[in-house]
Design an enzyme around this catalytic site. Structure first.
Site, PDB file in Angstrom:
ATOM      1  N   LYS A  11       0.844  -1.209   0.000  1.00  0.00           N
ATOM      2  CA  LYS A  11       0.000   0.000   0.000  1.00  0.00           C
ATOM      3  C   LYS A  11       0.875   1.254   0.000  1.00  0.00           C
ATOM      4  CE  LYS A  11      -0.263  -0.390   5.023  1.00  0.00           C
ATOM      5  NZ  LYS A  11      -1.133  -0.621   6.194  1.00  0.00           N
ATOM      6  N   ARG A  70     -10.476  -0.915  15.498  1.00  0.00           N
ATOM      7  CA  ARG A  70     -10.482  -0.162  14.239  1.00  0.00           C
ATOM      8  C   ARG A  70     -11.469  -0.871  13.320  1.00  0.00           C
ATOM      9  NH1 ARG A  70      -4.889   0.980  10.903  1.00  0.00           N
ATOM     10  NH2 ARG A  70      -5.158  -1.227  10.410  1.00  0.00           N
ATOM     11  N   HIS A  84      -5.793  -7.642  13.320  1.00  0.00           N
ATOM     12  CA  HIS A  84      -4.601  -6.788  13.269  1.00  0.00           C
ATOM     13  C   HIS A  84      -4.125  -6.511  14.693  1.00  0.00           C
ATOM     14  CE1 HIS A  84      -1.774  -4.224  11.281  1.00  0.00           C
ATOM     15  NE2 HIS A  84      -2.269  -3.086  11.723  1.00  0.00           N
ATOM     16  N   ARG A 132       1.407 -10.294   6.989  1.00  0.00           N
ATOM     17  CA  ARG A 132       1.309  -9.114   6.120  1.00  0.00           C
ATOM     18  C   ARG A 132       2.401  -8.092   6.419  1.00  0.00           C
ATOM     19  NH1 ARG A 132      -3.761  -9.531   8.854  1.00  0.00           N
ATOM     20  NH2 ARG A 132      -3.064  -7.707  10.017  1.00  0.00           N
ATOM     21  N   TYR A 164      13.662  30.911   5.278  1.00  0.00           N
ATOM     22  CA  TYR A 164      12.358  31.417   5.713  1.00  0.00           C
ATOM     23  C   TYR A 164      12.335  31.582   7.227  1.00  0.00           C
ATOM     24  CZ  TYR A 164      10.189  30.371   1.170  1.00  0.00           C
ATOM     25  OH  TYR A 164       9.840  30.342  -0.150  1.00  0.00           O
ATOM     26  N   CYS A 216      12.497  24.044   2.971  1.00  0.00           N
ATOM     27  CA  CYS A 216      11.558  24.691   2.045  1.00  0.00           C
ATOM     28  C   CYS A 216      10.826  23.609   1.249  1.00  0.00           C
ATOM     29  CB  CYS A 216      12.290  25.601   1.068  1.00  0.00           C
ATOM     30  SG  CYS A 216      13.463  26.736   1.811  1.00  0.00           S
ATOM     31  N   MET A 217       9.931  24.029   0.381  1.00  0.00           N
ATOM     32  CA  MET A 217       9.213  23.052  -0.442  1.00  0.00           C
ATOM     33  C   MET A 217      10.173  22.292  -1.361  1.00  0.00           C
ATOM     34  SD  MET A 217       6.017  23.587  -3.053  1.00  0.00           S
ATOM     35  CE  MET A 217       4.844  24.163  -1.844  1.00  0.00           C
ATOM     36  N   ASP A 218      11.195  22.990  -1.879  1.00  0.00           N
ATOM     37  CA  ASP A 218      12.048  22.383  -2.903  1.00  0.00           C
ATOM     38  C   ASP A 218      13.535  22.388  -2.559  1.00  0.00           C
ATOM     39  OD1 ASP A 218       9.596  22.547  -4.474  1.00  0.00           O
ATOM     40  OD2 ASP A 218      10.113  24.669  -4.690  1.00  0.00           O
TER      41      ASP A 218
HETATM   42  C1  LIG Z   1      -0.290  -1.470   6.922  1.00  0.00           C
HETATM   43  C2  LIG Z   1      -0.792  -2.762   7.455  1.00  0.00           C
HETATM   44  C3  LIG Z   1       0.082  -3.842   7.597  1.00  0.00           C
HETATM   45  C4  LIG Z   1       1.576  -3.733   7.432  1.00  0.00           C
HETATM   46  O1  LIG Z   1       2.082  -3.095   8.573  1.00  0.00           O
HETATM   47  P1  LIG Z   1       3.663  -3.008   8.910  1.00  0.00           P
HETATM   48  O2  LIG Z   1       3.688  -2.622  10.334  1.00  0.00           O
HETATM   49  O3  LIG Z   1       4.236  -1.973   8.009  1.00  0.00           O
HETATM   50  O4  LIG Z   1       4.228  -4.341   8.666  1.00  0.00           O
HETATM   51  C5  LIG Z   1      -0.459  -5.053   7.962  1.00  0.00           C
HETATM   52  N1  LIG Z   1      -1.784  -5.189   8.201  1.00  0.00           N
HETATM   53  C6  LIG Z   1      -2.648  -4.156   8.104  1.00  0.00           C
HETATM   54  C7  LIG Z   1      -4.085  -4.368   8.384  1.00  0.00           C
HETATM   55  C8  LIG Z   1      -2.181  -2.904   7.740  1.00  0.00           C
HETATM   56  O5  LIG Z   1      -3.034  -1.876   7.678  1.00  0.00           O
END
Ligand SMILES: *Cc1c(COP(=O)(O)O)cnc(C)c1O
Length: 381
Positions: A38, A136, A164, A223, A271, A318-320
């Site tokens: 992601k 969540r 999770h 994951r 800035y 700065c931005m750049d």
């Molecule tokens: C982003 C995410 C992960 C991966 O998390 P890491 O801590 O970067 O390994 C796994 N499961 C879910 C549901 C997530 O949102």
């Protein structure tokens, strides 16, 4: 155009391959990796990273949004792609068009998926999210009367059940006890679903820290995100994890010295004039800014590497552009490399170190790297 002309990201896919092997060891036999790609693979570039992972035998991926899933399909990525979060019901037909798997975030979401699936005469592939304490996504693991009926929903096909962990990076007794309880609750709900006669689904619970701190937990998939990219969220995590993984950073962030100038004692720069030279100082202006992913919070507190030396960021980002005090570095000229994340000579700044200086974690630093820096892929060392 010179890819290394201004600000750029280098990706070392050998290190990605190495990290996959390390995390496979942590996962143990029977547990496959389902990498989190992601947020553009945490800023690395979702397509090159996913292609490399597919080449390593990875067949399942996690994304956060429908658009991220479609991007992977259009790049030719096959296998299972799970959308971990919200998709608008108006877009549910795209799940079938692109063969993407949707998370059931609650029972109401299952109703919406059901309506779409039945209308199109198909079953939408889903994984059911279960809440084991993070509060969540997912129905509570104790609410079996809301979980079990999901298997009677016509418009969906349940291929997976997952939860999770929310403090698996923590090492205190309280955090470890909480995580053990989450693992216990997840095992229990999976058992109860099985005893109710439902089968044919995969299970997964651990992200990176779940794998590193609770290795071999024994689910079908894990994951990992941040660890796969060879980063810890914070520097101290490296010595605290239970599984001694040898993780190697995949990404470097580099830019060019644009110009070098002298600041006289008492003169201020940038800035807000937030930096005032305590004595005559040599200043390098560097060609990257917060639009490239250098956090503005590093103003007057971050570091970069120039010619193998670690030098302080002075003045506001700065931005750049941003400015470095290179008084201690000999022979700095326009066109020289400045390394924000990565190696220069024998010195290294990790994403975690940069994140800590900016008051955040590497996950945020990496996932917010801008689209402006060119991604350059290295498969040879
Ligand atoms: C982003 C995410 C992960 C991966 O998390 P890491 O801590 O970067 O390994 C796994 N499961 C879910 C549901 C997530 O949102």
């Amino acid at each position: 155009m010179n890819q290394k002309g201004r600000a750029w990201i280098e990706l070392d896919l050998h290190n990605l391959h190495h990290n996959v092997e390390e995390l496979r060891k942590a996962a143990g036999a029977g547990c496959e990796l389902m990498p989190a790609v992601k947020a553009n693979a945490y800023g690395h570039g979702a397509v090159p990273v996913s292609r490399a992972l597919a080449g390593d035998g990875i067949t399942s991926f996690c994304v956060a949004s429908l658009g991220e899933g479609i991007e992977l399909r259009e790049a030719g990525i096959r296998g299972m792609i799970l959308i971990l979060g919200y998709t608008s019901p108006a877009d549910f037909p795209e799940l079938l068009n692109y063969n993407l798997t949707q998370t059931v975030v609650d029972a109401a979401c299952a109703d919406d998926l059901d309506r779409c699936g039945r209308k199109l005469g198909q079953r939408i592939p889903v994984h059911v999210g279960i809440d084991t304490g993070m509060h969540r996504l997912g129905e509570r693991s104790s609410d079996l009367e809301r979980i079990l009926p999901l298997w009677e929903v016509d418009g969906i096909r349940i291929d997976g059940v997952f939860s999770h962990l929310c403090v698996s990076d923590g090492i205190t007794e309280r955090e470890r006890a909480f995580t053990m309880e989450q693992i216990r609750k997840f095992r229990e709900v999976v058992e109860k679903i099985h005893s109710a006669g439902k089968s044919g689904f995969k299970t997964h619970l651990q992200g990176s820290y779940g794998l590193l701190n609770y290795p071999g937990a024994g689910f079908d998939f894990a994951r990992p995100g941040i660890a796969l990219y060879g980063a810890y969220s914070l520097p101290e995590d490296e010595k605290n994890t239970v599984f001694p993984a040898d993780l190697r950073p995949v990404l470097s962030l580099k830019a060019r010295v644009e110009t070098v100038k002298m600041l006289r004692a008492g003169e201020s720069a940038g800035y807000g004039l937030t930096y005032t030279a305590p004595s005559d100082r040599k200043i390098a202006v560097v060609s990257a800014g917060y639009a490239d992913g250098v956090p503005r919070n590093l103003s007057n507190c971050g570091h970069a590497l120039v010619k193998g030396q670690k030098v302080p960021i002075v003045g506001r980002i700065c931005m750049d552009q941003f400015t470095l005090d290179v008084t201690e570095v000999r022979n700095v000229f326009p066109g020289d490399e400045a390394v924000l994340i990565g190696r220069s000579g024998s010195r290294e700044i990790s994403a975690a170190e940069m994140a800590q200086a900016a008051g955040t974690i590497s996950n945020e630093i990496l996932s917010r790297l801008g689209s402006r820096p060119e991604r350059i892929v290295f498969t040879q060392i």
